[in-house]
Design an enzyme around this catalytic site. Structure first.
Site, short mmCIF file in Angstrom:
data_model
loop_
_atom_site.label_atom_id
_atom_site.label_comp_id
_atom_site.label_asym_id
_atom_site.label_seq_id
_atom_site.Cartn_x
_atom_site.Cartn_y
_atom_site.Cartn_z
N VAL A 1 0.84 -1.21 0.00
CA VAL A 1 0.00 0.00 0.00
C VAL A 1 0.87 1.25 0.00
O VAL A 1 1.93 1.28 0.63
CB VAL A 1 -0.91 -0.01 1.26
CG1 VAL A 1 -1.73 1.26 1.36
CG2 VAL A 1 -1.82 -1.23 1.23
N ASP B 1 -3.05 4.60 -13.49
CA ASP B 1 -3.15 3.41 -12.63
C ASP B 1 -4.43 2.63 -12.91
O ASP B 1 -4.41 1.40 -13.02
CB ASP B 1 -3.12 3.83 -11.15
CG ASP B 1 -1.76 4.36 -10.71
OD1 ASP B 1 -0.92 4.64 -11.60
OD2 ASP B 1 -1.54 4.50 -9.50
#
Ligand code: MEV
Length: 325
Positions: free
Chosen positions: A106, A156
């Site tokens: 993350v 992304d």
């Protein structure tokens, strides 16, 4: 009934940050995934549970905390926003149970939040019997991403949806590249957390202060990506490596590298990498080393011995996919 979706993370081979200003960037989906499972719930609330140890229920404007620290609401909010975007689009107002599992680090530049948004939307579509088009998934998933980072280029979400290797331009979208040569990579996660939105903003401020200096760098980065595409098509990984080094110098010039990242870049190169650079927003997160097939273990070992966290990753051709359980 439960519906699931899996979406891959990514590495940016060249062009991060510069892509925000309209230049092309080259991005590759990797074999790290977010898995989202959704199920209808008998009220109109949205319950989100993540295997990272966070859980809570969104009910209108209210949040009922179940598990995790004070940051739980903030961490789960983008999932709720993505879910809401999909529900609104489908004109459904049922509640949902959403379970999230992921092996993408993350806040590390490997596209975890983009993949999460993409998988959430695709899974909800599937639950209601709709196979969203790639275009629909990308558009809806950008609503969630805008909370995580204010001015996303969309790179992304696009790679997580499509998979493979794509050349991405903000205003034109993606073109898929068929690259025959394997692209062996080693990623090093520094575990230095950073906020993509803030780093993108710091580049904007620098560009506003020094437009005559930064704008040419942005254009050079676009040309560089064009040259990398040519080199990849010719199977010339040595040249790709050299160009990645140059790309890192441009990223350093706009202020997104630091001592720790530079050190791991140096270590990767010393242990045989053909080139190495930041991947993603920089400021922390990951670096990406281009290797030859036989050098990956050496590079990973050197990174590990220097205190970094190496990941040997592969390209995956499949983007998001869904199934019913
Ligand atoms: C983030 O993966 C890449 C950046 O260029 C931001 C963006 O394109 O949205 C830093």
């Amino acid at each position: 009934m439960k519906a699931s979706a899996s979406a891959p993370g990514k590495v940016i081979l060249t062009g991060e940050h510069f892509v925000v200003y309209g230049e092309p960037a080259l991005v590759m989906a990797i074999n790290r995934n977010v898995h989202v499972r959704v199920q209808e719930k008998q009220d109109d609330s949205i319950r989100v549970t993540s295997t990272l140890g966070y859980s809570g229920v969104f009910k209108g404007e209210k949040f009922i905390h179940e598990k995790g620290g004070d940051e739980t609401r903030k961490i789960l909010m983008p999932i709720k926003v993505s879910a809401q975007a999909a529900l609104n689009y489908l004109e459904e107002n049922l509640g949902l149970n959403i379970e999230v599992d992921s092996n993408i680090p993350v806040a590390a530049g490997l596209g975890s939040s983009g993949a999460l948004a993409v998988a959430t939307i695709a899974a909800i579509g599937k639950l209601f019997g709709v196979d969203f088009t790639e275009k629909e998934i990308i558009k809806l998933s950008l609503e969630g991403e805008k909370i995580v980072h204010m001015n996303p280029s969309g790179i992304d979400q696009t790679i997580s949806t499509k998979g493979g290797i794509i050349c991405y331009k903000k205003d034109e979208g993606a073109s898929r590249l068929d690259i025959e040569v394997p692209i062996p990579i080693v990623i090093c996660n520094t575990f230095i957390k950073r906020n993509t939105g803030q780093i993108v903003e710091s580049v904007r401020i620098k560009r506003d202060r020094f437009p005559q200096l930064i704008n040419p760098l942005i254009h050079v980065a676009g040309d560089l990506t064009g040259q990398v595409i040519k080199a990849l098509k010719q199977g010339d990984l040595k040249m790709v490596g050299e160009l990645m080094d140059l790309n890192h110098s441009l990223l350093t010039a706009i202020g997104v590298s630091n001592k720790v990242l530079d050190r791991f870049i140096h270590i990767s190169k010393q242990s045989g990498a053909l080139g190495a650079k930041i991947t993603g927003a920089g400021g922390g997160g990951c670096i990406l080393a281009l290797s030859t097939l036989d050098k990956r273990e050496d590079i990973a070992k050197a990174i590990h011995e220097a205190g970094g966290f190496p990941i040997i990753a592969e390209k995956v051709d499949r983007g998001v996919y869904t199934w019913i359980e």
